[in-house]
Design a protein around this motif. Structure first.
Motif, PDB file in Angstrom:
ATOM      1  N   SER A   1       3.608 -34.904  -0.709  1.00 59.87           N
ATOM      2  CA  SER A   1       2.327 -34.748  -0.023  1.00 59.87           C
ATOM      3  C   SER A   1       2.332 -33.411   0.692  1.00 59.87           C
ATOM      4  CB  SER A   1       2.093 -35.873   0.991  1.00 59.87           C
ATOM      5  OG  SER A   1       1.975 -37.113   0.347  1.00 59.87           O
ATOM      6  N   GLY A   2       1.223 -33.118   1.354  1.00 61.89           N
ATOM      7  CA  GLY A   2       1.100 -31.829   2.012  1.00 61.89           C
ATOM      8  C   GLY A   2       1.114 -31.914   3.513  1.00 61.89           C
ATOM      9  N   THR A   3       0.185 -31.215   4.138  1.00 60.51           N
ATOM     10  CA  THR A   3       0.168 -31.155   5.592  1.00 60.51           C
ATOM     11  C   THR A   3      -0.168 -32.505   6.212  1.00 60.51           C
ATOM     12  OG1 THR A   3      -0.751 -29.957   7.481  1.00 60.51           O
ATOM     13  CG2 THR A   3      -2.267 -30.474   5.714  1.00 60.51           C
ATOM     14  N   SER A   4      -0.833 -33.380   5.435  1.00 63.90           N
ATOM     15  CA  SER A   4      -1.049 -34.774   5.837  1.00 63.90           C
ATOM     16  C   SER A   4      -0.877 -35.611   4.581  1.00 63.90           C
ATOM     17  CB  SER A   4      -2.443 -34.972   6.443  1.00 63.90           C
ATOM     18  OG  SER A   4      -3.454 -34.709   5.483  1.00 63.90           O
ATOM     19  N   PHE A   5      -1.012 -36.915   4.675  1.00 65.09           N
ATOM     20  CA  PHE A   5      -0.797 -37.753   3.508  1.00 65.09           C
ATOM     21  C   PHE A   5      -1.811 -37.398   2.412  1.00 65.09           C
ATOM     22  CE2 PHE A   5      -3.417 -39.809   6.628  1.00 65.09           C
ATOM     23  CZ  PHE A   5      -4.481 -40.338   5.927  1.00 65.09           C
TER      24      PHE A   5
ATOM     25  N   THR B   1       8.110 -34.495   7.970  1.00 68.38           N
ATOM     26  CA  THR B   1       6.761 -34.098   7.580  1.00 68.38           C
ATOM     27  C   THR B   1       6.276 -35.052   6.482  1.00 68.38           C
ATOM     28  OG1 THR B   1       7.403 -32.621   5.774  1.00 68.38           O
ATOM     29  CG2 THR B   1       7.417 -31.697   7.997  1.00 68.38           C
ATOM     30  N   TRP B   2       5.006 -34.898   6.108  1.00 69.34           N
ATOM     31  CA  TRP B   2       4.475 -35.750   5.049  1.00 69.34           C
ATOM     32  C   TRP B   2       5.003 -35.343   3.672  1.00 69.34           C
ATOM     33  CZ3 TRP B   2       2.312 -40.297   5.020  1.00 69.34           C
ATOM     34  CH2 TRP B   2       1.683 -40.756   6.185  1.00 69.34           C
TER      35      TRP B   2
ATOM     36  N   GLU C   1      10.298 -27.333   1.180  1.00 72.93           N
ATOM     37  CA  GLU C   1       9.212 -26.971   2.089  1.00 72.93           C
ATOM     38  C   GLU C   1       9.731 -25.930   3.074  1.00 72.93           C
ATOM     39  OE1 GLU C   1       5.869 -29.144   4.899  1.00 72.93           O
ATOM     40  OE2 GLU C   1       7.821 -30.107   4.658  1.00 72.93           O
ATOM     41  N   THR C   2       9.019 -24.815   3.164  1.00 76.20           N
ATOM     42  CA  THR C   2       9.401 -23.748   4.090  1.00 76.20           C
ATOM     43  C   THR C   2       8.296 -23.586   5.130  1.00 76.20           C
ATOM     44  OG1 THR C   2       8.327 -21.930   2.891  1.00 76.20           O
ATOM     45  CG2 THR C   2      10.534 -22.595   2.157  1.00 76.20           C
ATOM     46  N   ALA C   3       8.420 -22.573   5.950  1.00 72.80           N
ATOM     47  CA  ALA C   3       7.414 -22.320   6.986  1.00 72.80           C
ATOM     48  C   ALA C   3       6.084 -21.883   6.389  1.00 72.80           C
ATOM     49  CB  ALA C   3       7.926 -21.250   7.954  1.00 72.80           C
ATOM     50  N   THR C   4       6.101 -21.394   5.141  1.00 69.72           N
ATOM     51  CA  THR C   4       4.864 -20.871   4.540  1.00 69.72           C
ATOM     52  C   THR C   4       4.523 -21.485   3.192  1.00 69.72           C
ATOM     53  OG1 THR C   4       6.115 -19.060   3.501  1.00 69.72           O
ATOM     54  CG2 THR C   4       5.139 -18.632   5.676  1.00 69.72           C
ATOM     55  N   GLU C   5       5.433 -22.303   2.620  1.00 72.36           N
ATOM     56  CA  GLU C   5       5.211 -22.799   1.263  1.00 72.36           C
ATOM     57  C   GLU C   5       5.678 -24.250   1.102  1.00 72.36           C
ATOM     58  OE1 GLU C   5       5.970 -18.636  -1.203  1.00 72.36           O
ATOM     59  OE2 GLU C   5       7.669 -19.924  -0.642  1.00 72.36           O
TER      60      GLU C   5
ATOM     61  N   ASP D   1      -3.145 -25.862   6.913  1.00 74.12           N
ATOM     62  CA  ASP D   1      -2.158 -25.199   7.770  1.00 74.12           C
ATOM     63  C   ASP D   1      -1.729 -23.854   7.189  1.00 74.12           C
ATOM     64  OD1 ASP D   1      -0.654 -25.983   5.613  1.00 74.12           O
ATOM     65  OD2 ASP D   1       0.875 -27.042   6.763  1.00 74.12           O
ATOM     66  N   LYS D   2      -2.411 -23.430   6.120  1.00 76.23           N
ATOM     67  CA  LYS D   2      -2.196 -22.146   5.433  1.00 76.23           C
ATOM     68  C   LYS D   2      -0.883 -22.080   4.636  1.00 76.23           C
ATOM     69  CE  LYS D   2      -6.139 -20.739   6.894  1.00 76.23           C
ATOM     70  NZ  LYS D   2      -6.418 -19.506   7.604  1.00 76.23           N
ATOM     71  N   LYS D   3      -0.180 -23.202   4.523  1.00 76.71           N
ATOM     72  CA  LYS D   3       0.982 -23.218   3.628  1.00 76.71           C
ATOM     73  C   LYS D   3       0.496 -23.274   2.185  1.00 76.71           C
ATOM     74  CE  LYS D   3       4.668 -25.285   6.427  1.00 76.71           C
ATOM     75  NZ  LYS D   3       5.728 -26.317   6.475  1.00 76.71           N
ATOM     76  N   LYS D   4       1.135 -22.494   1.324  1.00 78.75           N
ATOM     77  CA  LYS D   4       0.733 -22.417  -0.074  1.00 78.75           C
ATOM     78  C   LYS D   4       1.494 -23.438  -0.921  1.00 78.75           C
ATOM     79  CE  LYS D   4      -0.494 -17.491   0.009  1.00 78.75           C
ATOM     80  NZ  LYS D   4      -1.933 -17.769  -0.180  1.00 78.75           N
TER      81      LYS D   4
END
Length: 482
Positions: free
Chosen positions: A292-296, A153-154, A227-231, A214-217
């Protein structure tokens, strides 16, 4: 401005015309001019910048921020792109008529543009066949999914570089000042231009998204990245956020809102993830990490980090940061939390925020009427943005300008006509920008000069016959930045 203007107006004549060689009150209110080649080097960060750029206190940019009311926001709520699908009549009008609006806008300025050629489109941006071929060629190469190709993932990136631990050597140890100079050198080698750092404090943490698209906090705390499925976590040791600039073509930027001009943006976005991937691997090789998060770079909105780290100032275009060295050519401003100890760089004042209060050229130019003609405001204007958009952005507590994303087609016309885009090859431009940085007294006059000399939009057709610099970035633009 014309070549004749550059060669015939001396520095003394220009300053005399402004009243800057007079005595008395005019002299007292005028800036004290230094040698135009003078540069000030910050001993703490190694950032060589023009003398007229003033550093401010940390967390105190020129843009007023109400820290008490500034709140963390979910990325999906403040995203400008969600308003493109709005049912609001203004949004629908852009979707239905945006291409015609942009085409008519270009042909009003250059009636012969595309003459004898059929005009097609890319998004809402019109172009001839070779314009569209170039735009589509750039668009087919995407590096956005680099980590995905390696089943990563990023968040931490590729994680492919050898670490000091695997090499059985000690991790890098340097002072925060040494580290930022080292990081700036690496970033420029990778293709970035300027690099600043913001400390993660109780205030600046409010710029980190509450949750991403992606709603991850985003969660603060912990001893290691996780990094988990939700955070996603920003560990306690990650106390700094790196921001770096990625300049787009200085020759294509003033040719927006055409499909050809838009390739300046597309190409810059193509480079951006490459820089981030390499910077993360560099940090990994030193024994540290970047996040980084759901994208760069998806940690928070870009402009606050560039503002707080001294890369530039907010202005009437609102979602484009103006840099004193790069003007409005800055594209894809990064933000990357890291645990590498760094020396934060402070906000700056070079007069852009005050100048934009007077100028209004970008708002006058906008084909879609998406920019405000009024002054800075501390609350999102419902009449300009619509109730839904204003409510969604009410947690952004600054006094500045706001873009109406219901009507914005992200065409880039505003970016292309910004007066701060002027190249630094003519001494007169250094005089102008240093005057703007020291006093707002002549801002109206300078804006009028910009209109009269028509520095803004350029005929897209002429780009094809230019003797183009590499990547379309003029070597005359930056002067002695390096």
């Amino acid at each position: 401005m014309t070549t004749g203007f550059h060669s015939t107006v001396t520095r003394r004549t220009f300053m005399k015309g402004l009243g800057l060689v007079a005595t008395g009150s005019a002299a007292l209110t005028s800036p004290v001019f230094h040698d135009l080649d003078e540069l000030v080097s910050s001993s703490s960060s190694g950032w060589h910048r023009p003398w007229y750029i003033k550093e401010r206190e940390f967390e105190n940019p020129v843009l007023p921020i109400d820290w008490a009311n500034q709140q963390r926001a979910p990325a999906w709520r403040i995203s400008p792109f969600r308003y493109q699908s709005s049912t609001d009549p203004k949004a629908a009008n852009v979707r239905d008529n945006g291409l015609k609006i942009a085409t008519d806008w270009i042909k009003e300025k250059y009636p012969d543009w595309g003459k004898g050629q059929e005009i097609g489109f890319s998004g809402l941006k019109p172009g001839t066949v070779r314009d569209l071929a170039l735009a589509n060629a750039v668009g087919t190469i995407s590096f956005y999914d680099f980590p995905g190709k390696a089943n990563k993932t990023w968040y931490l990136g590729l994680q492919a570089a050898a670490t000091p631990e695997t090499l059985k050597i000690a991790k890098w140890q340097g002072t925060p000042e040494e580290n930022i100079r080292m990081l700036r050198a690496a970033a420029r080698f990778f293709g970035a231009q300027d690099l600043g750092v913001t400390g993660l404090t109780a205030n600046t943490k409010k710029f980190v998204f509450e949750e991403e698209t992606d709603k991850k906090k985003w969660i603060f705390g912990g001893s290691e990245p996780k990094e988990t499925a939700t955070e996603r976590y920003i560990p306690d040791a990650a106390q700094w956020v790196i921001s770096y600039t990625n300049i787009q073509s200085t020759e294509l930027t003033p040719r927006q809102p055409s499909a050809l001009g838009a390739t300046a943006t597309t190409n810059a976005y193509r480079h951006w993830p490459q820089i981030e991937v390499m910077l993360k691997e560099f940090l990994r090789g030193l024994g540290y990490y970047g996040l980084s998060g759901t994208s760069f770079s998806a940690v928070g909105p870009s402009n606050p980090w560039g503002l707080m780290s001294g890369i530039g100032e907010q202005q009437r275009m609102a979602n484009v940061l103006i840099s004193p060295e790069w003007g409005a050519h800055v594209r894809a401003l990064s933000r990357m939390p890291t645990n590498l100890p760094l020396a934060p760089t402070p906000p700056i004042d070079f007069g852009a925020y005050k100048f934009c209060s007077t100028c209004k050229i970008c708002a006058e130019t906008c084909p879609y009427g998406s920019l405000s003609m009024g002054g800075p405001t501390s609350t999102p204007p419902v009449d300009q943005l619509g109730a839904e958009q204003a409510a969604a952005r009410s947690d952004q507590a600054y006094t500045g300008w706001w873009v109406d994303y219901r009507t914005c087609a992200f065409c880039g016309a505003c970016q292309g006509v910004c007066p701060f885009n002027s190249t630094k090859d003519a001494p007169i431009h250094d005089i102008v920008i240093s005057t703007v940085a020291n006093t707002p007294l002549f801002n109206g006059f300078f804006a009028s000069m910009e209109r009269n000399f028509n520095y803004g939009f350029k005929d897209p057709e002429t780009w094809w016959d230019m003797d183009l610099p590499v990547y379309g970035v003029s070597p005359k633009f930056t002067g002695k930045v390096f």
